[in-house]
Structure formats: C-alpha cells, structure tokens
Enzyme design. Structure first.
Site, short mmCIF file in Angstrom:
data_model
loop_
_atom_site.label_atom_id
_atom_site.label_comp_id
_atom_site.label_asym_id
_atom_site.label_seq_id
_atom_site.Cartn_x
_atom_site.Cartn_y
_atom_site.Cartn_z
N GLU B 49 0.87 -1.17 0.00
CA GLU B 49 0.00 0.00 0.00
C GLU B 49 0.91 1.22 0.00
O GLU B 49 1.68 1.43 0.92
CB GLU B 49 -0.85 -0.04 1.28
CG GLU B 49 -2.01 0.92 1.28
CD GLU B 49 -2.76 0.90 2.62
OE1 GLU B 49 -2.85 -0.16 3.28
OE2 GLU B 49 -3.25 1.97 3.01
N ASP B 60 -5.50 10.14 8.91
CA ASP B 60 -4.25 9.60 9.42
C ASP B 60 -3.84 10.16 10.76
O ASP B 60 -4.09 11.33 11.06
CB ASP B 60 -3.13 9.84 8.41
CG ASP B 60 -3.26 8.92 7.21
OD1 ASP B 60 -3.27 7.70 7.43
OD2 ASP B 60 -3.38 9.42 6.09
#
Lengths: 394, 264
Positions: B49, B60
């Site tokens: 990824e 995030d």
C-alpha cells in the site's frame, strides 16, 4: 443529486467511520427544525442571553460621505462580540437534544472557540477547542478567554499549525469520540448537514434585517453584503434575501497582500473546485493538488476554502464575490472608527471597504445593508502594529 | 485478472493469511522507496500500500501525517509516484500495488486521466478514505468504463453496522476492516467489540477480509486469526523505517517474521 449538494458542491467527503454519525446528526437536525419547542428554546436564548435582536443602524455620516444609504446590521453587539454565538446556541441545543455530553470545536482567530466555550459553559457541557499553535500565539487573549470559560484549548502542531490543521484535528478527534461528542462547526463549511445547519442558525441575521429595513424604508435594500471566510455571517446575511431576486448579494473575500501576490484568501477568485474538510467547494490549491495556505490580516478570513452554498451561489450567478486587500480593509476600519464611533472586526472591515467602492456607483436614494459581523476588540493588537508601521502579526 | 485478486486467491489456496504493508511514497526518497517496494516484494509481501502524501490527511494519525509532510517537503507528487511505479514494473516487479490517497489528489489530476495512468503504470487498487460509499458513484463510473482499471477498495468500520451489506455488495479485491475508531496508528487499541464485528463482516463478505489500524506484530492479531484473511500494518512500519533509516534489511526481516508468525 440529493439535498446533500448545492449544485456540484457540498456532499459528505468523510471517512466511513463518520457516515453513521452524520446520518444520526441529520436526522436529529431535521427533527429539531420541525419541532416548535426547539425554536422556542433557541429564540429564548438568542433574546435573553445573546441580546437579539441586534439593531439595523443607519450610518448617517458614512451615508453622507459616500452618497448612498448605508445600513449596518450590528452583529458586533451580540454577546461574545460576533455573530458566531447564534450558531453555537443552535448547535449546542441540538447536541443536548441528542444526549451528547461533550463538544469540540476548531478555531482560527478564536472567536468561534470563545463562542463555543461560552455555550458549553451555559449548557454545562465539556468543551475542547482545537487551535493551531501559530494561532495560539497570535491570539493569546482569546485563548485566555476560552480557558476562563472552562474550555480546554488543544494546541495543534501539524501541517501549517493554523485553522485548516485545527479543523483536521477536530475531525480526527470526532471520528474517534463521536459516541458522546458533538462537533460544533463554526463556519458554513464541512460535510452535509453542517453548511445547512450553520445557515439555519445564522439566518436570524437576514430575517431581522429584512424586517427592520422594511420598517424603516418600506421596501427591500438594493445591495446586501458581508465578508466571506468560510462564509457563516454572509450565508446568514444572504439567507432571507436569496429569493428576492432584485436584491444584489455581494460576498467580500480577503485579497490579503493582493491576489496577484499569491498571498491571499480568495478561494472564489482563484481557487479550483476540490475536496477538503468533508465538502466539495472552491479551494486554494498548489500545482500538485495540495491545499495552499491562505493569507489575510484577518485571522477569521484566513481559510483556503469557502462554504459550498457560496460556491453554488457564485456559479449560478445569484451572488457576486469580490476581494479586498489588507490595506483597503484597514483603511475602512479606521474610517468607521472616526466617522461612526464603531471599532469593527477586521473581517467586517473587508465588507465595509467594498461598500465604500460600491457606493460610488449608487444614488442617494439607494441603500446597502452590510453585516457588521463582529467588533474589533480582539484585533486591537493587530490594528496597533499595522498602523504603527511595524507590520502586523500575520 | 487483477493482481490483488490473483494474489489473494493464491494465498487462500495455500491456507495462509495475507500480509499488507503501508509505506509513504517518496520516503526515504524516490529511489529508496522503489528499492523498498522491491524488497517488500521479494520478502513475500502480498500487497504493497503506497501512501500518496496529501497536505491534509484527515484519516491519518501523527506518524503518517509526519511522514506525508516530510515527503511533500521533499517534492513528492503524484506524477513522480506514477513514474516510480512504471520503473519498478519495468524492472519486472509484479507485486500488487494499492494507492492510499485522498480524493482531492485524484480530482486535481483529473479522474479520467488518473485512471488511465493507473492502468498504464500498473496500479491495482485504490484506498480513498475520504470517499465514502455515498460519494463514490461518479468515480466508480469512470473506473467501470475502463478495462483493467484499479479496484476501489471498500472500508468498513466498527460502527458501520447496518451499512455493511451495502458497502460489500459490489466490493472487490479485499475488504479493509478498520479495527478501531478514529485515525491510523493508535497502538493495538482495538474497538471493544472488534471480534464480533469482524465475524459480522466475514459472514457477509464474499472477498478476503483484511484487518488494519493499530497492528504492530502478528501477536496483535492472534485472537482474531481465525476470522480474518490477513492484516495490514501502516504506522508501525513507518516508525520502524524511520528508526532504522529505511533499511531494506529491517523491512525484509519484519515482513518475513510477521508472515511466519501469522501463519505459524
């Protein structure tokens, strides 16, 4: 397109974690809006606590000087010094209704943070305010006010350490704690239903102004204008006039040091559509599609985006958006102090500066209604350093 | 057949669990990142990824935020990442590659142009955390109109509840099961009902169920090993790389150990 959108703008660009939260919020909001008891409570606090209705003041000396009638909607006279409290009362009443015990908010200049901390104290909720570490430094007095009101101010150190990063951090916290936490968004931005909610709770500005103007002049104003950062006072000022097609609506963005310098906050002038903070709207972006830093002497207009309904009003031609530089705004601010004895917030001074320009094209029988969104007490340091030629704290 | 689907089928046939690692594109630099992807591949990783850095990574946590910021400061952008993917494909690396990115990066580049470039360079999947199911239609239509377009991976969370069947109905590749609330990288602090939630997803899902968020070692996922088809490590891997100067030896050892322990 569902009602999540204004034309191609708006939507719900958030993590899956928040989709059920937004659905729950939307349902609660729709129910509240349909409940007369909710509005009774809201109106009670607006009157008894905020001090509404605010005057629609005919600025006599300004009108004389610029040759057209200039009316000021005095949102600066609200408790806490700006229009922000209108929306906070609405959202916190909604939070209570939903059984939440904590509120969080983002703030740039600190005005929305102070308003949220105030509402949280009034309704006995725990309050955390996210603020960029840069802003904490330059708006120290507001940090103190929030703390006095019992809120915890969380310093955000990521990205540019300003409002957009504080908003990111508030969204992150919300995703984690949505079960008992309500996110009070201060501007007409964010995922649906926030822009709609903020408009609903700021609409009182134009509903009052329209009634007051009718009483004074027996007709509708020719021009209605307000400053635009994210666009909360302006959407409130426009709301009840949008269907009155003969009333010209003008939003005034911050041109900072000049649009051509790149140091500005005019998302409508030079932005491109993009996605940020849960919405699709006009945004300042660099050549890689990253969000650019905005610049304005006014911390409240220092935001790289704009509310989705404004983007739609612009593209549909219903409202016009213009920009005013730091210098023009400061000159207008000084003028209002001297001619009318009112120290406006630097945000509101942007609208004033454009009103003075626009007035030159109008006759003495025509009228401008302008939203004086806040008072300038919070800005005295910035004003002092600007006028003493030291540059300013931005 | 899409590389992700192919690889995960092979893993399943062997009766093993799949392992995915996230790394921020452009770190330690472009060439180093390419070497890292190739090392992960030869260490037996099933999918890589690649995080495309964005200025406002709302999904995030602090570790990936910092990594994204650093990468942007070094000049990383989508165009350079595409070039890197093209380079490693040219060198023969066939590891499935998923871009983890924010929607603004895609629309700024242009949806059509973006999808074409993914097909041309060999990007197999996309994770777009700020593009929830309700907002996917326009982009999904662009993907559906092209052959060999990357798969838009669906995320489900512990609070997705009754949305799960809808989210999974047309899902392909794998399901990204977010194991905790909030953002990436909060140490193995899974949601309190994580096991029953994973079982619920597994029951509905026709495709592999991969668990992510907050995982560091194979031990963290041992309790749910029989429910999931594999797992994803992000922030912990970035920490490990940052602490060890993006050493490919460290990366290799980490992947090999994790896979061995998870399948042991």
């Amino acid at each position: 397109m569902s009602n999540r959108y204004y034309g191609e703008f708006g939507g719900q660009y958030v993590a899956e974690t928040l989709m059920n939260t937004l659905a729950e919020l939307e349902k609660a909001f729709e129910e509240a809006v349909a409940d007369p008891h909710f509005w009774e409570q809201y109106n009670y606090y607006l009157k008894e606590y905020v001090g509404r209705e605010t005057p629609l003041y005919y600025a006599e000396r300004l009108s004389e000087k610029y040759g057209t009638k200039i009316y000021l909607k005095r949102e600066d006279l609200n408790h806490t010094g700006a229009h922000k409290i209108n929306n906070v009362i609405g959202q916190i009443l909604l939070a209570k209704r939903m059984g939440k015990t904590k509120v969080i908010a983002e703030t740039g200049a600190g005005q929305h943070g102070v308003a949220t901390a105030t509402g949280a104290a009034l309704f006995n909720m725990k309050c955390k305010v996210y603020m960029g570490s840069e802003d904490i430094e330059r708006q120290h007095l507001n940090v103190m006010r929030m703390e006095m009101l019992g809120a915890e101010v969380v310093s955000v150190e990521s990205g540019s350490n300003t409002l957009k990063d504080a908003t990111n951090e508030a969204i992150r916290t919300w995703a984690k704690e949505a079960e008992d936490t309500f996110y009070v968004i201060g501007s007409a931005v964010g995922p649906h239903p926030y822009p709609r909610m903020v408009k609903e709770f700021q609409k009182c500005i134009s509903v009052e102004a329209k009634k007051q103007f009718l009483e004074k002049e027996g007709r509708l104003p020719d021009v209605v204008m307000a400053c635009v950062g994210g666009g909360s006072n302006s959407i409130g000022m426009f709301a009840d006039f949008i269907d009155d097609k003969d009333v010209e609506l003008i939003g005034v963005e911050a041109a900072g040091m000049g649009i051509e310098t790149g140091k500005h906050a005019s998302a409508m002038a030079l932005g491109r559509p993009g996605t940020l903070h849960g919405m699709r709207s006009y945004l300042l972006q660099d050549e890689d599609g990253n969000i650019q830093l905005a610049h304005s002497i006014s911390a409240g207009l220092d935001y790289p985006g704009v509310g989705p309904e404004h983007a739609y009003l612009r593209d549909s031609g219903r409202a016009k958006y213009v920009s005013i530089t730091d210098d023009e705004a400061m000159e207008a601010l000084a003028e209002l102090c001297k001619l009318e004895g009112i120290i406006p917030a630097i945000e509101s001074a942007h609208a004033l500066a454009y009103a003075f320009k626009r007035a030159k094209t109008m006759t003495k029988d025509q009228a401008i209604v302008l939203c004086l969104s806040g008072r300038g007490d919070k800005d005295v340091h910035t004003i002092e350093s600007y006028f003493s030629g030291k540059g300013y704290l931005n | 057949m899409n590389r992700i689907e192919e690889r995960l089928q092979q893993v399943q046939k062997k009766g093993e669990k799949a392992f995915i690692v996230y790394t921020t594109a452009g770190l330690p630099d472009m060439a180093g990142c390419a070497r890292l992807v190739q090392t992960l591949d030869s260490s037996g990783i099933d999918v890589v990824e690649l995080g495309i850095p964005f200025s406002d990574p709302v999904a995030d946590g602090p570790v990936i935020q910092a990594a994204s910021y650093k990468s942007i400061q070094q000049g990383t952008n989508l165009r350079k990442v595409f070039d890197m993917v093209a380079d490693i494909r040219r060198d023969g690396c066939q590891v499935p590659i998923v871009f983890m990115m924010y929607f603004n990066t895609i629309t700024y580049y242009g949806m059509e142009r973006f999808v074409d470039k993914c097909i041309e360079t060999g990007v197999d999947g996309l994770i777009v955390p700020d593009l929830p199911y309700e907002e996917q239609k326009q982009f999904q239509d662009v993907l559906d109109a092209k052959e060999n377009a990357p798969i838009l991976i669906q995320l489900v969370t512990p609070v997705s509840g009754d949305r799960i069947p809808m989210l999974l109905e047309h899902a392909r590749g794998f399901v990204y099961c977010v194991s905790s609330m909030g953002v990436t990288g909060q140490a193995a602090d899974f949601h309190r009902n994580v096991l029953s939630y994973l079982e619920q997803v597994k029951k509905v899902s026709k495709i592999p169920v991969m668990m992510g968020f907050g995982i560091r070692t194979a031990k963290d996922v041992a309790p749910m090993k029989h429910t999931i088809d594999g797992c994803i490590v992000g922030s912990h891997f970035i920490n490990l790389m940052e602490e060890n100067g993006y050493s490919t030896d460290t990366a290799r050892e980490y992947v090999e150990t994790f896979k061995k322990e998870m399948n042991g």
